[in-house]
Design an enzyme around this catalytic site. Sequence first.
Site: not given
Length: 513
Positions: A270, A345, A379
């Site tokens: 990331e 995300k 993440c």
Amino acid sequence: MSEKLDLTRFEKKMVIRNIEEKDIDKIIDLQKDCFPGMEPWKREHLISHLEHFPEGQFCAEFEGEIIGSCSSLLINFDEYDDRHTWQDITDDGYITNHNPDGLNMYGIEVMVHPKYRRMKIGHRLYEARKDLARRLNLKSIIIGGRIPNYHKYAEEMTAREYVEQVTRHQIYDPVLSFQLMNGFTLMRINPNYLPDDTASIKYATLMEWNNVDYLPQQTKRYYKSAFPVRICVIQYEMKKIYSFEEFANQVEYYVDVASDARSDFAVFPEIFTTQLMSFLEERSPSLAVQRITEYTEDYISLFTDLAVKYNVNIIGGSHFVEEEGKIYNIAYLFRRDGTIEKQYKLHITPNERKWWGISAGDQVRVFDTDCGKIAIQICYDIEFPELARIAADKGAKIIFTPFCTEDRQGYLRVRYCSQARAVENQIYTVISGTVGNLPQTENMDIQYAQSGIFAPSDFEFARDGIVGETNPNIEMVVIGDVDLEILRRQRQNGTVRQLKDRRRDIYHIQYKK
């Protein structure tokens, strides 16, 4: 002399075609009319059918109205228990067990509106299935058929006796009689096939139509011993650099390593492009992020070229991108055929909001690759189990999680959740993180990672569910093979079957997009 008749005034249009997403609500209404005592399809079921096997979903449209439909999937029937249930064979109606290389088409439903049952709609739908079976060179079509008149005779005869009398034309059953007339032969009778089917007392007849045009393949296509996918995970060190070219050289080195190992995927962490901040000399974190977005085209061009040049699919970590005045954290899939996909995300950490002003995306995407369907969850997203379940229901077999954490506690949240997702959804998960430090870069000072490839926990997989992992907190790669065929078989016959054994009668996950 009378005028010539305009024949178009008398024409009626009947079409058998594939179902499209715009038809879904009409299909659900049709099912309610056809089977008033049974639970109808949910919208997510039918969407899943179109995602997995659109060619096998047909409808009959008459004068613009949908009056009939049928659904099916491909399987290798030898891999299933003869006494299977409808839930077993359809993965609870989602057909995520559809096997594109299967030799048997399995029909899971046919329905015709009660007003139109004298127009041979069912026959037309069956013929559409047979044409598809011939076109795909399938061995047979198998169906689990209801016997809806059996409840009238259940007190005086067994299901087997009832079926025998229908077969000898001594009793009429609207479903079984129809199937026999359409060339299907009886294989066996399955109890407890469909719990809601009280008219059939939960029984079903397993029927088969054999494709006489079937040409056996030289290889045994019906039994795939393995479907290996090789993954190279890059644990990337964040250190000062002096140009984008230096960054590109480091990236190419690792892609070359992945390619030399004949990897199918190379996975970067990331926001590892924040390494570019080390030469931008911008002290304000929010302004530094805006500066990084100026390199978006260079980043995309670099990874697209590398994926094609080195013949490897690349999960390009993630990168900050400005779109319509907002900055997003976006992970890119660079396929080795040169095409590109992206996943925003969805869950933004308090840190990302405070320091960088990152905005959230709103779609869970699943991508087709030459190694099956995959998903990317960046993440923090892997810490929300709903997202992984949605991805699994959409057909994902591998979830890639690029991450960036500054301490062991943050890292363990990602790792533990990733391993939990592998068990819960019977999928492989992959985490790739950053290590090292950027001393002069605000909010990217320190990193902690131990990257890895994880599997479900069962006898077929690695003893501890770890396919491979790096050493903690040093720059390195780990390369491991995952087997999608073992995964598919384990979903059907594993010690436990988390996907199949879900209690959809008491809970479900609804994806609102």
